[in-house]
Enzyme design. Sequence first.
Site, PDB file in Angstrom:
ATOM      1  CE1 TYR A 141      -3.911   2.122   2.368  1.00  0.00           C
ATOM      2  CE2 TYR A 141      -3.040   3.009   0.259  1.00  0.00           C
ATOM      3  CZ  TYR A 141      -3.964   3.084   1.089  1.00  0.00           C
ATOM      4  OH  TYR A 141      -4.768   4.037   1.465  1.00  0.00           O
ATOM      5  CD  GLU A 194      -1.923   5.250  -6.415  1.00  0.00           C
ATOM      6  OE1 GLU A 194      -2.506   5.992  -5.845  1.00  0.00           O
ATOM      7  OE2 GLU A 194      -1.942   3.814  -6.292  1.00  0.00           O
TER       8      GLU A 194
END
Lengths: 388, 254
Positions: free
Chosen positions: B176, B183
């Site tokens: 995660y 991103e």
Amino acid sequence: MSIQKPHLQGTPALEGGCPPSSEFCGRLLGGSVWGSFIFSWAMAVGPLGLHLHRSRQCQGRHGLLSSTAAEFDRASPAQSTSRGEVEILDAKTREKLCFLDKVEPQATIAEIKNLFTKSHPQWYPARQSLRLDPKGKSLKDEDVLQKLPVGTTATLYFRDLGAQISWVTVFLTEYAGPLFIYLLFYFRVPFIYGHKYDFTSSRHTVVHLACICHSFHYIKRLLETLFVHRFSHGTMPLRNIFKNCTYYWGFAAWMAYYINHPLYTPPTYGAQQVKLALAIFVICQLGNFSIHMALRDLRPAGSKTRKIPYPTKNPFTWLFLLVSCPNYTYEVGSWIGFAIMTQCLPVALFSLVGFTQMTIWAKGKHRSYLKEFRDYPPLRMPIIPFLL
Amino acid sequence: MAAAAVTAATRGNGAGGGRAGAGEASGSRKKKGPGPLATAYLVIYNVVMTAGWLVIAVGLVRAYLAKGSYHSLYYSIEKPLKFFQTGALLEILHCAIGIVPSSVVLTSFQVMSRVFLIWAVTHSVKEVQSEDSVLLFVVAWTITEIIRYSFYTFSLLNHLPYLIKWARYTLFIVLYPMGVSGELLTVYAALPFVRQAGLYSISLPNKYNFSFDYYTFLILMMISYIPIFPQLYFHMIHQRRKVLSHTEEHKKFE
């Protein structure tokens, strides 16, 4: 409380045309709007608001509100007791919170709530949900203890609905915001547009017209909240005011920014487009107001009868023939008119979002009408004639 | 966040592709699950997706071996990545028609954020395609999705190996943050090019009286990670405790 409130209603009756110069028009408008805003605000959110709220609590259901299904009286004849006892338990923990003895069998739930508040003052009646079953539905304030299916000692379960705020307060706050905010942009107060535009006035007539329309729309809503609408439920959860105000105030600022922008582009088809759109707007505002009045007259103050709304002598109410919630229909129409008049995409988006929400409400209302009345006119659709 | 959101068990107990839930602890309610036709379809869907992401994984490895470096591997897996990630839009449909008991809103949010990153950032701003941050999130997504889709496949077939369940609820701890970093760095890298080209932006005056600044939008999007990421992350940690401890108890009684 899961009442869906109709967000977009209201139509202001439009006044006559603009005085010769658009500048003067703007300032006169500004002055009178400011005045009426401040006056109605001071009047409303003060004691008057509270008074209205209290006096309205017992009044009939507002035709627009509540998509809950009809709830018929629970007429199960319980044993008639001379003096009842009521124990109130927490619905989650089953902890005994309160024991009331010597309760009149004719006592209503409202009265029991008041008694409960005495021992737990932080839980004022509006935030109490009392029910017969921990997972069941809330009992209504009007329910009488005697008529409930309980024994000598009634066991009621309590759930805290959270901090509550009165509908009137919420309405007034969420409508006063757009009124005020739009004017900030209209008058181009500093720090919105470039400094050279501070306090300047647009040279486009449509911009002044838009301000009049927008302002009157929200003044009308405020006045209707104060004098026309009859709210069936007194309060809603406190967090709703933040959610609702964000929606109204946010969109108002977004629309106002573009319409009053120095680089605003007037409608492509000019005065023709503006006149047509204005006509649509005015008609729909009058229509919306007519429906609000018709709904108000549907149930006299204090009574509880639910009736099917029918067309009256007022031609605007004839839309009832085709639609269950013509007030929403007219509201969408008003905003479409405003969007065409300003030729502004954010306005169109606002209309779309509002339309989506009102359709959901209208469908719910329509469903509850159908459930409650066997003879409900079959031709009627929820919000758009023949279609939706 | 797109990475985590998808890993996150915001989709209830975790079987997003099909909630037979039989592999889950006995304490939870037995869920009804989709009908036989829907189950068959979902199994096929999840198998295809697992295969797809395996293709991407293999593609990455092969490209790395061929090139000898891990830079600019995006180009080797660009097409399957776009195809299979975009295909995940079907999952919104699955929720909408009810064969998957997840929230449509939540699923939409998760899938759309992934699709947004693929098309509106990586595809649209060609200059970032050679960035290392792209590899960071692609690897995170690939591992996550392979595990997730196989998890769903096995769940639907009522035969969930503990290893898969463990992997799903443990690897996110690393994947995660890895995905989120990839991103954010990619969006950050794209910013100057967006500003320069005025990408997807419209300014006044125009006849719609509307303006949109994609550059500002991207910055706001990055900022939104700050409140959202911790919430999803800790939700997953919480889910992990619940799910994995439940299985422990279940095993004890066997």
